[in-house]
Write a protein that holds these residues in place. Sequence first.
Motif, PDB file in Angstrom:
ATOM      1  N   GLY A 111      -8.583  -8.457  -5.539  1.00 13.90           N
ATOM      2  CA  GLY A 111      -9.170  -9.108  -4.375  1.00 13.90           C
ATOM      3  C   GLY A 111      -9.338  -8.195  -3.178  1.00 13.90           C
ATOM      4  O   GLY A 111      -9.004  -7.014  -3.198  1.00 13.90           O
ATOM      5  N   ASN A 112      -9.877  -8.782  -2.117  1.00 12.98           N
ATOM      6  CA  ASN A 112     -10.044  -8.061  -0.864  1.00 12.98           C
ATOM      7  C   ASN A 112      -9.989  -9.060   0.284  1.00 12.98           C
ATOM      8  O   ASN A 112     -10.004 -10.275   0.077  1.00 12.98           O
ATOM      9  N   GLY A 113      -9.932  -8.533   1.511  1.00  8.13           N
ATOM     10  CA  GLY A 113      -9.857  -9.397   2.679  1.00  8.13           C
ATOM     11  C   GLY A 113      -8.617 -10.273   2.624  1.00  8.13           C
ATOM     12  O   GLY A 113      -7.510  -9.803   2.338  1.00  8.13           O
TER      13      GLY A 113
ATOM     14  N   GLN B 183      -4.391   0.094  -6.156  1.00  2.80           N
ATOM     15  CA  GLN B 183      -4.872  -0.031  -7.540  1.00  2.80           C
ATOM     16  C   GLN B 183      -5.023   1.333  -8.201  1.00  2.80           C
ATOM     17  O   GLN B 183      -4.741   1.482  -9.393  1.00  2.80           O
TER      18      GLN B 183
ATOM     19  N   GLU C 294      -3.913  -4.352  -8.469  1.00  3.94           N
ATOM     20  CA  GLU C 294      -4.302  -4.921  -7.183  1.00  3.94           C
ATOM     21  C   GLU C 294      -5.557  -5.721  -7.420  1.00  3.94           C
ATOM     22  O   GLU C 294      -6.440  -5.317  -8.182  1.00  3.94           O
TER      23      GLU C 294
ATOM     24  N   GLN D 222      -6.137  -2.312  -1.805  1.00  5.59           N
ATOM     25  CA  GLN D 222      -7.111  -1.796  -2.767  1.00  5.59           C
ATOM     26  C   GLN D 222      -6.780  -0.369  -3.190  1.00  5.59           C
ATOM     27  O   GLN D 222      -6.946   0.004  -4.354  1.00  5.59           O
TER      28      GLN D 222
ATOM     29  N   ASP E  10      -6.212  -4.610   4.206  1.00  3.92           N
ATOM     30  CA  ASP E  10      -6.565  -4.886   2.814  1.00  3.92           C
ATOM     31  C   ASP E  10      -7.016  -3.632   2.075  1.00  3.92           C
ATOM     32  O   ASP E  10      -6.920  -3.554   0.855  1.00  3.92           O
ATOM     33  N   THR E  11      -7.487  -2.602   2.817  1.00  3.53           N
ATOM     34  CA  THR E  11      -7.885  -1.366   2.137  1.00  3.53           C
ATOM     35  C   THR E  11      -6.684  -0.682   1.476  1.00  3.53           C
ATOM     36  O   THR E  11      -6.843   0.024   0.478  1.00  3.53           O
TER      37      THR E  11
ATOM     38  N   ALA F 129      -6.653 -10.156  -0.728  1.00  2.17           N
ATOM     39  CA  ALA F 129      -6.110  -8.910  -1.269  1.00  2.17           C
ATOM     40  C   ALA F 129      -4.632  -9.073  -1.595  1.00  2.17           C
ATOM     41  O   ALA F 129      -3.848  -9.526  -0.758  1.00  2.17           O
TER      42      ALA F 129
END
Length: 368
Positions: free
Chosen positions: A328-330, A283, A326, A280, A276-277, A333
């Motif tokens: 969200g996360n986890g 973005q 982009e 992120q 998920d990084t 994402a």
Amino acid sequence: MAVTVAVFMVLLLGTATLAADIGNLMVARDELQNAADAAAMAGAGCLYKRTGCNNTTATEPTWTDAQTAAANFAVPASSAQATNLVQNARLQVVSTASGYWNVTGTPAGLQAPGTFTPGSNDMPAIQVSIAKDGSNANGGVLTILGGYFGVSILKASAVATAVVSRPGYVGKAGLFPIAIPQCMYNNYWNSSTNSPVTYQGTAIPGQTEPQTMGQPYVFDMMSTYHTDKCSQTAQWTSFNIQSAQSASATRDLITSGNQVPLGIGDQTFIQSGTKDTLFQATQACSEPPNGNGDCAYVTVAVVDSVANPGQNQTIQAFACLHIINEVGNGSNAHIVAQMSADQSKCQAANSGGVGPNYGAITPPRLVQ
């Protein structure tokens, strides 16, 4: 002695005339070829939909727009913009033609649209002819000493043909490290019009992004670990490097792209894990104002499936992806994106060959 000197003076003057005027003719011929090459390349850039060519809604290929672009290339807006001069003068394109050019030479020459069914080796092409032979407004190649012998001009001409195609391969640094499955592409690309599917009031199951009537669908792309809907699934790829599965290694690929050329039929490694990084990190380079725009439009590989990460998949085609943001996360994402068919955005770096029309395109290249 006087007679001998007179005879040799004629021979000497004739030799000087040949040296000066033939040399000048060869220089003019090279300049004409440069001008024809540049005009053909400018015209080929408008064979497909492109911002600046006034053909973003036209049926492809846009033959008339491309010929107009090639012809207008020789007419500068001002003398300060004049380039590709011949004998320090800007020239008019004498004639343009469009059609298909077979890169294998079978058939040879430019084939007019509508006269045959193009095959996989037939590429849309623009041909430009420029002459400086005294028969048109370009005049002739002026002589330096030929006037002493009654020859005031010489003749020169040049022909250039440039083609574009949908990429069959993409060279180093041309691909973004995410793979999308064929079924996702089928949801958002209209193969009959060779353009993105536009929103007409019907929602795609599983998609919640706001839509604009008449515009290409906006859709989420998330890891296969967090959705079973093909309309949403995408997965990170390390191309041909199976060992580069860490988030940091793949983050480098976001910036540098593929390290070797990859073509249709080659294998690309579908990574395991959500990472998920990386979603992120995308973005930062997405469409402004969300990012700096470095990855707002990217070329990506289309594969059969990404449902089983940790395996190689065969590249089926190359597509142009518009990365908007982009979010969200986890497990949430995801990348917010659209498909694009604008050639000014979708020119795949270092690409060539011939492949399916999925929006990406090769840079124009000369074949004659």
